[in-house]
Design an enzyme around this catalytic site. Structure first.
Site, PDB file in Angstrom:
ATOM      1  N   CYS A   1       0.887  -1.163   0.000  1.00  0.00           N
ATOM      2  CA  CYS A   1       0.000   0.000   0.000  1.00  0.00           C
ATOM      3  C   CYS A   1       0.921   1.208   0.000  1.00  0.00           C
ATOM      4  CB  CYS A   1      -0.905   0.012   1.227  1.00  0.00           C
ATOM      5  SG  CYS A   1      -1.846   1.541   1.373  1.00  0.00           S
TER       6      CYS A   1
ATOM      7  N   CYS B   1      -0.684   4.294   2.271  1.00  0.00           N
ATOM      8  CA  CYS B   1      -0.825   4.239   3.739  1.00  0.00           C
ATOM      9  C   CYS B   1      -0.388   2.870   4.231  1.00  0.00           C
ATOM     10  CB  CYS B   1      -2.227   4.657   4.210  1.00  0.00           C
ATOM     11  SG  CYS B   1      -3.633   3.811   3.473  1.00  0.00           S
ATOM     12  N   SER B   2      -1.304   2.059   4.748  1.00  0.00           N
ATOM     13  CA  SER B   2      -0.891   0.779   5.331  1.00  0.00           C
ATOM     14  C   SER B   2      -1.954  -0.286   5.114  1.00  0.00           C
ATOM     15  CB  SER B   2      -0.597   0.947   6.816  1.00  0.00           C
ATOM     16  OG  SER B   2      -1.770   1.404   7.491  1.00  0.00           O
ATOM     17  N   CYS B   3      -2.728  -0.184   4.022  1.00  0.00           N
ATOM     18  CA  CYS B   3      -3.823  -1.128   3.771  1.00  0.00           C
ATOM     19  C   CYS B   3      -3.283  -2.558   3.700  1.00  0.00           C
ATOM     20  CB  CYS B   3      -4.535  -0.770   2.474  1.00  0.00           C
ATOM     21  SG  CYS B   3      -5.315   0.850   2.541  1.00  0.00           S
TER      22      CYS B   3
END
Lengths: 215, 220
Positions: free
Chosen positions: A116, A119-121
């Site tokens: 991702c 972000c941090s998906c």
């Protein structure tokens, strides 16, 4: 480093910036929680329950059981290809950050990696919380551009001709990599196979352990 | 926004540091920040898109120097201040000085597992898709000052639609409004050479998810 005299008690020597930063973060998190609890906006027992869920219940062993079943049950593997959300949900793995699942299968010709960049998906119901490196700028910047160099930092070398497909999770679709079943695993049952499946192999940054070699 | 979060393809961030899968947290405060962030969701002052926007709106120097849980804590604090639930005076005091606005929505421990297990699907009834699998599309030169999920490295690039996901909540709109404004969502695949030029890895393909307003049809 601050240089004013300290007259308050110290539990340990503040020898470097890192410790100071950790102390500050502890204080800030505690202050925010105190305020929210005093206002009746947060129940600390609910915070405990959330932590318990992701520290001890929801983690990469869920995904490993999905992979092992895909290796041993061709009908389930087909279902994963057609509708991974439903197939994974049938094993009881549902919820936050796993609402729209896609399974991508490694082959001798194509390796899949998941990132991702924005972000941090990450697919929480099958892999739990993302590791620190997955959320950090080095992985997020480089996975989409030089995945072979990133893989080398995980100790993974792919054959030169292998194609790499990197899936950047820019929406609410979440990806689970189904690594290739390791050689020498014929006859192993799903439980034994799941023990070979590493978290990193389900992100595309590792390979499953080989039978007889500790994961 | 062209903010610090838009990292794909950037140089200079160093080596990846692998860690064992048994490592879940690196400090006790990280656990509390995870729990607080998720526990505050049901207060319904914001949504997942506005919370992402709060994180990427941190000043770049702060964003790049913070661990991810610090980014979460800073963004959560900003969201609560913006919602009027907490004030700078309370943060300085470390205690509540006024009542909360929505204690009636406080998540209970009994409800927490169910909320996590239900999640929040993003698919919605919405407009029919204009593109089909196999269509060639070019991403727009889309650079809003607000939230977007079109990464900079994939702007203005030609790719192929490889999946149609139906209509999903449109983050560019939803981050700034309660309206979900669902739009068709696609997976779009690019050759690395299209993204990075002559030095690109010739064996590399990259896919993103792209909402229809990010895309134009491209001649074959």
């Amino acid at each position: 480093m601050h240089d004013h005299p300290h007259d308050h008690a110290h539990g340990h020597d503040h020898g470097h910036d890192h410790d100071n930063e950790m102390d500050e973060m502890t204080a800030r998190a505690r202050a925010l929680e105190t305020i929210l609890v005093e206002k009746g906006l947060v129940d600390p027992a609910a915070v405990d329950a959330i932590i318990e869920t992701y520290e001890h219940q929801v983690g990469p062993r869920n995904g490993a059981s999905v992979v092992a079943r895909a290796w041993t049950d061709p009908d389930f593997a087909d279902w994963l290809r057609r509708d991974a959300t439903a197939a994974i949900s049938s094993m009881g793995f549902t919820g936050r950050q796993g609402e729209h699942m896609v399974a991508v299968f490694n082959t001798p010709d194509q390796h899949n990696m998941v990132v991702c960049t924005l972000c941090s998906c990450y697919p929480w119901p099958v892999l739990g919380l993302p590791p620190t490196w997955y959320k950090a700028p080095a992985y997020r910047s480089r996975a989409v551009r030089e995945p072979r160099a990133v893989l080398a930092e995980f100790g993974v070398t792919l054959p030169e001709g292998t194609r790499i497909h990197v899936w950047d999770s820019t929406a609410e679709v979440r990806y689970l990599v189904i690594p290739e079943r390791p050689a020498g695993s014929d006859g192993m049952d799903a439980e034994a196979l799941a023990a070979l499946v590493t978290r990193d192999s389900m992100i595309g940054c590792g390979q499953p352990a080989r039978p007889g070699v500790a994961a | 926004m062209n903010g610090p979060q838009d990292l794909g393809g950037r140089h200079g961030f160093g080596a990846v540091v692998p860690e064992p899968e048994t490592d879940r947290f690196h400090a006790a405060w990280e656990k509390r920040v995870l729990g607080l962030t998720l526990a505050c969701g049901p207060l319904a002052h914001w949504n997942i898109d506005s919370s992402r926007h709060a994180r990427e709106s941190l000043p770049p120097a702060i964003y790049y120097n913070a661990s991810y849980y610090e980014i979460w804590l800073r963004a959560l604090t900003n969201l609560l201040e913006r919602a009027g639930e907490i004030g700078a005076d309370e943060l300085a005091a470390g205690h509540a000085l006024r009542p909360g606005l929505r204690p009636d929505r406080c998540l209970t421990a009994a409800d927490a597992p169910g909320v996590l297990a239900r999640g929040g699907p993003a698919d919605r009834p919405g407009p029919a898709p204009a593109f089909a699998v196999g269509d060639r599309v070019r991403t727009r030169n889309h650079q809003p000052a607000g939230h977007t999920r079109l990464p900079g490295y994939a702007r203005g690039r030609v790719g192929v639609v490889t999946a149609v996901h139906g209509a999903h909540v449109f983050p560019d709109h939803h981050a700034h409004s309660p309206e979900e404004d669902p739009k068709p969502l696609y997976t779009v695949q690019f050759d690395a050479g299209e993204l990075y030029g002559a030095d690109a890895d010739p064996t590399l393909t990259v896919s993103i998810e792209a909402w229809e307003p990010y895309l134009d049809r491209s001649p074959a």
